[in-house]
Write a protein that holds these residues in place. Sequence first.
Motif, PDB file in Angstrom:
ATOM      1  N   ILE A  50     -11.492 129.591   9.294  1.00 19.88           N
ATOM      2  CA  ILE A  50     -10.270 129.208   8.585  1.00 19.88           C
ATOM      3  C   ILE A  50      -9.110 129.234   9.559  1.00 19.88           C
ATOM      4  CG2 ILE A  50      -8.666 129.839   6.745  1.00 19.88           C
ATOM      5  CD1 ILE A  50     -10.981 131.084   5.260  1.00 19.88           C
ATOM      6  N   ASN A  51      -8.372 128.123   9.562  1.00 20.65           N
ATOM      7  CA  ASN A  51      -7.193 128.052  10.431  1.00 20.65           C
ATOM      8  C   ASN A  51      -5.995 128.746   9.795  1.00 20.65           C
ATOM      9  OD1 ASN A  51      -8.434 126.691  12.519  1.00 20.65           O
ATOM     10  ND2 ASN A  51      -7.968 124.668  11.678  1.00 20.65           N
ATOM     11  N   THR A  52      -5.544 128.216   8.642  1.00 14.32           N
ATOM     12  CA  THR A  52      -4.348 128.752   7.992  1.00 14.32           C
ATOM     13  C   THR A  52      -4.484 128.676   6.475  1.00 14.32           C
ATOM     14  OG1 THR A  52      -3.259 126.592   8.015  1.00 14.32           O
ATOM     15  CG2 THR A  52      -2.812 128.063   9.881  1.00 14.32           C
ATOM     16  N   VAL A  53      -3.652 129.493   5.810  1.00 11.84           N
ATOM     17  CA  VAL A  53      -3.497 129.424   4.353  1.00 11.84           C
ATOM     18  C   VAL A  53      -2.019 129.172   4.086  1.00 11.84           C
ATOM     19  CG1 VAL A  53      -3.784 130.604   2.151  1.00 11.84           C
ATOM     20  CG2 VAL A  53      -5.400 131.039   4.023  1.00 11.84           C
ATOM     21  N   THR A  54      -1.719 128.081   3.417  1.00 13.20           N
ATOM     22  CA  THR A  54      -0.320 127.695   3.186  1.00 13.20           C
ATOM     23  C   THR A  54      -0.111 127.257   1.741  1.00 13.20           C
ATOM     24  OG1 THR A  54      -0.736 125.409   3.858  1.00 13.20           O
ATOM     25  CG2 THR A  54      -0.016 126.950   5.571  1.00 13.20           C
ATOM     26  N   SER A  55       1.152 127.182   1.365  1.00  8.56           N
ATOM     27  CA  SER A  55       1.514 126.676   0.038  1.00  8.56           C
ATOM     28  C   SER A  55       2.943 126.162   0.075  1.00  8.56           C
ATOM     29  CB  SER A  55       1.390 127.771  -1.026  1.00  8.56           C
ATOM     30  OG  SER A  55       1.841 127.287  -2.284  1.00  8.56           O
ATOM     31  N   SER A  56       3.173 125.056  -0.623  1.00  9.94           N
ATOM     32  CA  SER A  56       4.530 124.498  -0.733  1.00  9.94           C
ATOM     33  C   SER A  56       5.161 124.837  -2.082  1.00  9.94           C
ATOM     34  CB  SER A  56       4.502 122.977  -0.541  1.00  9.94           C
ATOM     35  OG  SER A  56       3.666 122.368  -1.517  1.00  9.94           O
ATOM     36  N   ALA A  57       4.587 125.821  -2.779  1.00  8.74           N
ATOM     37  CA  ALA A  57       5.127 126.229  -4.078  1.00  8.74           C
ATOM     38  C   ALA A  57       6.546 126.762  -3.906  1.00  8.74           C
ATOM     39  CB  ALA A  57       4.240 127.303  -4.701  1.00  8.74           C
ATOM     40  N   PRO A  58       7.399 126.614  -4.941  1.00 13.33           N
ATOM     41  CA  PRO A  58       8.772 127.140  -4.839  1.00 13.33           C
ATOM     42  C   PRO A  58       8.786 128.658  -4.747  1.00 13.33           C
ATOM     43  CG  PRO A  58       8.295 126.421  -7.077  1.00 13.33           C
ATOM     44  CD  PRO A  58       7.146 125.959  -6.242  1.00 13.33           C
ATOM     45  N   ALA A  59       9.913 129.190  -4.318  1.00 13.68           N
ATOM     46  CA  ALA A  59      10.033 130.642  -4.144  1.00 13.68           C
ATOM     47  C   ALA A  59      10.023 131.382  -5.466  1.00 13.68           C
ATOM     48  CB  ALA A  59      11.306 130.966  -3.372  1.00 13.68           C
ATOM     49  N   LYS A  60      10.380 130.700  -6.551  1.00 18.82           N
ATOM     50  CA  LYS A  60      10.384 131.324  -7.869  1.00 18.82           C
ATOM     51  C   LYS A  60       9.530 130.493  -8.811  1.00 18.82           C
ATOM     52  CE  LYS A  60      14.934 133.493  -7.427  1.00 18.82           C
ATOM     53  NZ  LYS A  60      16.308 133.592  -8.001  1.00 18.82           N
ATOM     54  N   CYS A  61       8.477 131.095  -9.345  1.00 19.02           N
ATOM     55  CA  CYS A  61       7.553 130.400 -10.236  1.00 19.02           C
ATOM     56  C   CYS A  61       7.583 131.055 -11.612  1.00 19.02           C
ATOM     57  CB  CYS A  61       6.139 130.425  -9.664  1.00 19.02           C
ATOM     58  SG  CYS A  61       5.970 129.506  -8.116  1.00 19.02           S
ATOM     59  N   LYS A  62       7.708 130.235 -12.642  1.00 17.93           N
ATOM     60  CA  LYS A  62       7.840 130.709 -14.017  1.00 17.93           C
ATOM     61  C   LYS A  62       6.537 130.526 -14.779  1.00 17.93           C
ATOM     62  CE  LYS A  62       9.646 126.316 -15.795  1.00 17.93           C
ATOM     63  NZ  LYS A  62       9.352 125.569 -14.578  1.00 17.93           N
ATOM     64  N   LEU A  63       6.550 130.956 -16.032  1.00 16.55           N
ATOM     65  CA  LEU A  63       5.396 130.815 -16.914  1.00 16.55           C
ATOM     66  C   LEU A  63       4.937 129.355 -16.969  1.00 16.55           C
ATOM     67  CD1 LEU A  63       3.457 131.958 -19.102  1.00 16.55           C
ATOM     68  CD2 LEU A  63       5.258 131.478 -20.770  1.00 16.55           C
ATOM     69  N   GLY A  64       3.620 129.143 -16.757  1.00 18.06           N
ATOM     70  CA  GLY A  64       3.054 127.802 -16.840  1.00 18.06           C
ATOM     71  C   GLY A  64       3.078 127.013 -15.546  1.00 18.06           C
ATOM     72  N   ASP A  65       3.798 127.500 -14.531  1.00 15.79           N
ATOM     73  CA  ASP A  65       3.846 126.782 -13.251  1.00 15.79           C
ATOM     74  C   ASP A  65       2.488 126.846 -12.559  1.00 15.79           C
ATOM     75  OD1 ASP A  65       6.440 126.042 -13.544  1.00 15.79           O
ATOM     76  OD2 ASP A  65       7.267 127.433 -12.066  1.00 15.79           O
ATOM     77  N   GLU A  66       2.105 125.738 -11.922  1.00 19.22           N
ATOM     78  CA  GLU A  66       0.867 125.695 -11.141  1.00 19.22           C
ATOM     79  C   GLU A  66       1.198 125.915  -9.674  1.00 19.22           C
ATOM     80  OE1 GLU A  66      -3.039 122.812 -10.602  1.00 19.22           O
ATOM     81  OE2 GLU A  66      -1.051 121.895 -10.849  1.00 19.22           O
ATOM     82  N   ILE A  67       0.566 126.908  -9.070  1.00 18.62           N
ATOM     83  CA  ILE A  67       0.763 127.210  -7.655  1.00 18.62           C
ATOM     84  C   ILE A  67      -0.443 126.683  -6.882  1.00 18.62           C
ATOM     85  CG2 ILE A  67       1.100 129.033  -5.954  1.00 18.62           C
ATOM     86  CD1 ILE A  67       2.258 130.760  -8.212  1.00 18.62           C
ATOM     87  N   LEU A  68      -0.229 125.699  -6.031  1.00 16.51           N
ATOM     88  CA  LEU A  68      -1.301 125.125  -5.216  1.00 16.51           C
ATOM     89  C   LEU A  68      -1.310 125.789  -3.850  1.00 16.51           C
ATOM     90  CD1 LEU A  68      -0.959 121.324  -6.059  1.00 16.51           C
ATOM     91  CD2 LEU A  68      -2.503 123.011  -7.077  1.00 16.51           C
ATOM     92  N   ILE A  69      -2.493 126.213  -3.423  1.00 14.61           N
ATOM     93  CA  ILE A  69      -2.651 126.895  -2.142  1.00 14.61           C
ATOM     94  C   ILE A  69      -3.684 126.124  -1.318  1.00 14.61           C
ATOM     95  CG2 ILE A  69      -3.272 129.057  -1.000  1.00 14.61           C
ATOM     96  CD1 ILE A  69      -2.517 130.473  -3.640  1.00 14.61           C
ATOM     97  N   ASN A  70      -3.320 125.790  -0.089  1.00 15.62           N
ATOM     98  CA  ASN A  70      -4.186 125.021   0.801  1.00 15.62           C
ATOM     99  C   ASN A  70      -4.820 125.932   1.854  1.00 15.62           C
ATOM    100  OD1 ASN A  70      -3.419 122.549  -0.459  1.00 15.62           O
ATOM    101  ND2 ASN A  70      -1.546 122.547   0.772  1.00 15.62           N
ATOM    102  N   VAL A  71      -6.134 125.843   1.981  1.00 14.61           N
ATOM    103  CA  VAL A  71      -6.864 126.589   3.005  1.00 14.61           C
ATOM    104  C   VAL A  71      -7.468 125.569   3.966  1.00 14.61           C
ATOM    105  CG1 VAL A  71      -8.703 128.234   3.475  1.00 14.61           C
ATOM    106  CG2 VAL A  71      -7.377 128.423   1.358  1.00 14.61           C
ATOM    107  N   SER A  72      -6.981 125.576   5.202  1.00 15.55           N
ATOM    108  CA  SER A  72      -7.456 124.592   6.188  1.00 15.55           C
ATOM    109  C   SER A  72      -8.521 125.198   7.102  1.00 15.55           C
ATOM    110  CB  SER A  72      -6.285 124.058   7.013  1.00 15.55           C
ATOM    111  OG  SER A  72      -5.744 125.074   7.830  1.00 15.55           O
ATOM    112  N   PHE A  73      -9.511 124.389   7.423  1.00 16.25           N
ATOM    113  CA  PHE A  73     -10.632 124.813   8.259  1.00 16.25           C
ATOM    114  C   PHE A  73     -10.632 124.020   9.566  1.00 16.25           C
ATOM    115  CE2 PHE A  73     -11.746 126.086   4.043  1.00 16.25           C
ATOM    116  CZ  PHE A  73     -12.550 127.201   4.173  1.00 16.25           C
ATOM    117  N   SER A  74     -11.345 124.545  10.519  1.00 14.62           N
ATOM    118  CA  SER A  74     -11.460 123.870  11.815  1.00 14.62           C
ATOM    119  C   SER A  74     -12.364 122.651  11.733  1.00 14.62           C
ATOM    120  CB  SER A  74     -11.988 124.844  12.871  1.00 14.62           C
ATOM    121  OG  SER A  74     -13.258 125.363  12.472  1.00 14.62           O
TER     122      SER A  74
END
Length: 300
Positions: free
Chosen positions: A1-25
């Motif tokens: 695994i290279n990195t784990v990143t996310s472009s989610a906002p700094a404040k997430c409320k009820l019902g918000d979807e947080i997408l997290i990207n895991v990149s591989f070599s």
Amino acid sequence: INTVTSSAPAKCKLGDEILINVSFSKALSLSDTSNVKLKLKNIVNSGNSITKDTIVYAPMTGGNNSTTLVFSYTVEAGDASDGLEVYNEPGKGPIEGIELTTAHVEVLEDSNNLQAKRSANPIKIDGTVPKATGVTITTDGEDGNKNGGITYLRAGKTITAKVTTDKAVTVQGSPKLKLNNITLDWQSVSSNGKEITFAKKITNETEGALSYTADCISEIDTIKDDFGNSLVSSITAADANVVIDRTKPEKPSITVLDTNKGSEGKFNGSAEFTVTSGIDANIAKTEYSTEGGRNWNTYS
């Protein structure tokens, strides 16, 4: 695994979807993604018995046959976090559901993990909505306008309603508070954010007793907490103990029953007379003064 990143906002409320990207070599081709999940930590939810050390899973939602797998976590009611973390489990890595082989070894440097990449702008979570818990009605009516715990207001008087909330909120629209015969306009929010003031001056509104219901606030979704959760009502319907009365009473008639009367309509001895009210039988209170209006007594 290279990195784990996310472009989610700094404040997430009820019902918000947080997408997290895991990149591989290298690109990954998974034959079964149904049980592939990312391990998360530092989420608290007392209602679900989750502590900050509990592993919470985000299922894989995309990225198969590529170098980046996408995982999704949706904020649930009661969730809270001061900074979302991906749990890089020792010897097992951050992903569950991918078999470890000599050709696939999950190695994630801490400096490349989500919490390191977002250290300056952590993903905070608040899944608890603010609640409106009560309404207090006040008026600018004088004590003389009150009878039996009820305040009677004429045209020109102002009704004020203060709504209390269990969390600090801001108003981002033009909400109103509806009493059955009059609608109050939003005025302000208190300095601590937990009291919203509505008010309206009586003009030509329908006469009668006022009350409010649980859903008395219109555009309630424009009242939000710091994370963007909209206010919900926990208000209990009740009477406001206020009556709008725009009808002026007629002047009563006075009949003198004796002649013990001095000049200019003043009595110089005992006097007997009758007062006939010009108001209907629903009169709330009658008072009289023997001192030119300086002091008043209840008349029966």
